[in-house]
Design an enzyme around this catalytic site. Structure first.
Site, mmCIF file in Angstrom:
data_model
loop_
_atom_site.group_PDB
_atom_site.id
_atom_site.type_symbol
_atom_site.label_atom_id
_atom_site.label_comp_id
_atom_site.label_asym_id
_atom_site.label_seq_id
_atom_site.Cartn_x
_atom_site.Cartn_y
_atom_site.Cartn_z
ATOM 1 N N GLU A 1 47.300 39.475 17.527
ATOM 2 C CA GLU A 1 47.486 39.414 18.978
ATOM 3 C C GLU A 1 48.862 39.912 19.405
ATOM 4 O O GLU A 1 49.125 40.041 20.594
ATOM 5 C CB GLU A 1 47.217 37.998 19.499
ATOM 6 C CG GLU A 1 48.189 36.944 19.058
ATOM 7 C CD GLU A 1 47.765 35.557 19.567
ATOM 8 O OE1 GLU A 1 46.561 35.300 19.675
ATOM 9 O OE2 GLU A 1 48.659 34.750 19.864
ATOM 10 N N HIS A 2 49.733 40.222 18.458
ATOM 11 C CA HIS A 2 51.057 40.717 18.825
ATOM 12 C C HIS A 2 51.113 42.239 18.903
ATOM 13 O O HIS A 2 51.875 42.801 19.675
ATOM 14 C CB HIS A 2 52.104 40.224 17.829
ATOM 15 C CG HIS A 2 52.183 38.717 17.777
ATOM 16 N ND1 HIS A 2 52.355 38.007 16.606
ATOM 17 C CD2 HIS A 2 52.078 37.807 18.771
ATOM 18 C CE1 HIS A 2 52.363 36.711 16.887
ATOM 19 N NE2 HIS A 2 52.196 36.565 18.191
ATOM 20 N N HIS A 3 50.313 42.921 18.057
ATOM 21 C CA HIS A 3 50.368 44.390 18.018
ATOM 22 C C HIS A 3 48.999 45.049 18.202
ATOM 23 O O HIS A 3 48.898 46.268 18.193
ATOM 24 C CB HIS A 3 50.954 44.863 16.688
ATOM 25 C CG HIS A 3 52.313 44.295 16.387
ATOM 26 N ND1 HIS A 3 52.488 43.146 15.642
ATOM 27 C CD2 HIS A 3 53.538 44.699 16.762
ATOM 28 C CE1 HIS A 3 53.782 42.876 15.556
ATOM 29 N NE2 HIS A 3 54.452 43.796 16.228
ATOM 30 N N CYS B 1 50.042 45.475 10.964
ATOM 31 C CA CYS B 1 51.275 45.579 11.761
ATOM 32 C C CYS B 1 52.488 45.496 10.844
ATOM 33 O O CYS B 1 53.594 45.868 11.218
ATOM 34 C CB CYS B 1 51.322 44.519 12.857
ATOM 35 S SG CYS B 1 51.263 42.827 12.280
ATOM 36 N N HIS C 1 48.102 42.431 6.872
ATOM 37 C CA HIS C 1 48.336 42.688 8.295
ATOM 38 C C HIS C 1 48.872 44.104 8.462
ATOM 39 O O HIS C 1 49.959 44.410 7.986
ATOM 40 C CB HIS C 1 49.358 41.685 8.844
ATOM 41 C CG HIS C 1 48.817 40.283 8.908
ATOM 42 N ND1 HIS C 1 48.732 39.578 10.073
ATOM 43 C CD2 HIS C 1 48.304 39.492 7.935
ATOM 44 C CE1 HIS C 1 48.204 38.387 9.822
ATOM 45 N NE2 HIS C 1 47.938 38.306 8.533
#
Ligand SMILES: [Zn+2]
Length: 218
Positions: free
Chosen positions: A101-103, A171, A169
């Site tokens: 949800e951050h990238h 990201c 991940h």
């Protein structure tokens, strides 16, 4: 026939569900993708990119289909005919694809789910579907681990629940610190798996050493 504890728990799960937002129109979503293409430095009107907004919007519908699914309804059908089976039930190596949800970059990994039944079991495909419901949303791994474990615990009310997730991940591997080959392991233990060290060891040895053993990297 749900008893009152189940009803309260179901409400609890529902209250944690994301607030329904106003969905933009499809045309607005297509425009947003065109904006991001221009932000990347390219021309959304050139031939190779003409169909891209449409493909991205359709991909989003697939990547984030979990918002339209009800995790409680999924687990509601249980079986009580167990012939006295009172040992751990485990589904290992459930592959999932999610997005951080951050990238909004992919998170790809495996979920291991175990529970110790208390008169009720659920079809094993439902465990895999439960993973999908939470994976197909914007996520962080810690939250996804807790959501799967809590929902299973609250709907099924077993003696214990263990959820372990190992994932890579993108990201972290394709941007930022650029560290490929790293996997993150998270776990949530409830009931006897939390309180009884012997049962906990048993479930962990059934799962195997996370991120070790298989040698396979996602
Ligand atoms: Zn991220």
């Amino acid at each position: 026939m749900p008893d009152s504890t189940t009803a309260t728990n179901v409400q609890k799960i529902r209250s944690r569900e994301p607030v329904r937002v106003r969905r933009p129109s499809r045309e607005e979503a297509l425009d947003a993708v065109r904006t991001l293409i221009r932000w990347a430095g390219d021309d959304p009107e050139r031939e190779g990119l003409l169909g891209t907004p449409d493909r991205v919007v359709r991909s989003y519908a697939e990547f984030f289909s979990g918002y339209g699914e009800d995790p409680v309804a999924l687990l509601q059908r249980t079986f009580e005919e167990m012939d006295g089976y009172d040992e751990i039930v485990m589904l290992k190596d459930i592959r999932f694809e999610s997005h951080c949800e951050h990238h909004i970059a992919p998170i790809i990994g495996k979920v291991h789910i175990a529970y110790l039944p208390n008169n009720r079991v659920v079809g094993i495909s439902k465990l895999a579907r439960l993973v999908e419901v939470y994976a197909k949303r914007l996520q962080i791994q810690e939250k996804m681990t807790a959501q799967i474990a809590n929902t299973l615990d609250e709907v099924l009310q077993p003696k214990g629940v263990a959820v372990v997730i190992e994932a890579a991940h993108q990201c972290m591997t394709t941007r930022g610190v650029h560290k490929p080959g790293v996997s993150m392991v998270t776990s949530r233990m409830l009931g006897v798996f939390r309180s009884d060290p012997t049962t906990r060891r048993e479930v962990l040895s059934m799962i195997g050493t996370p991120a070790g053993g298989s040698g396979e990297h996602v």
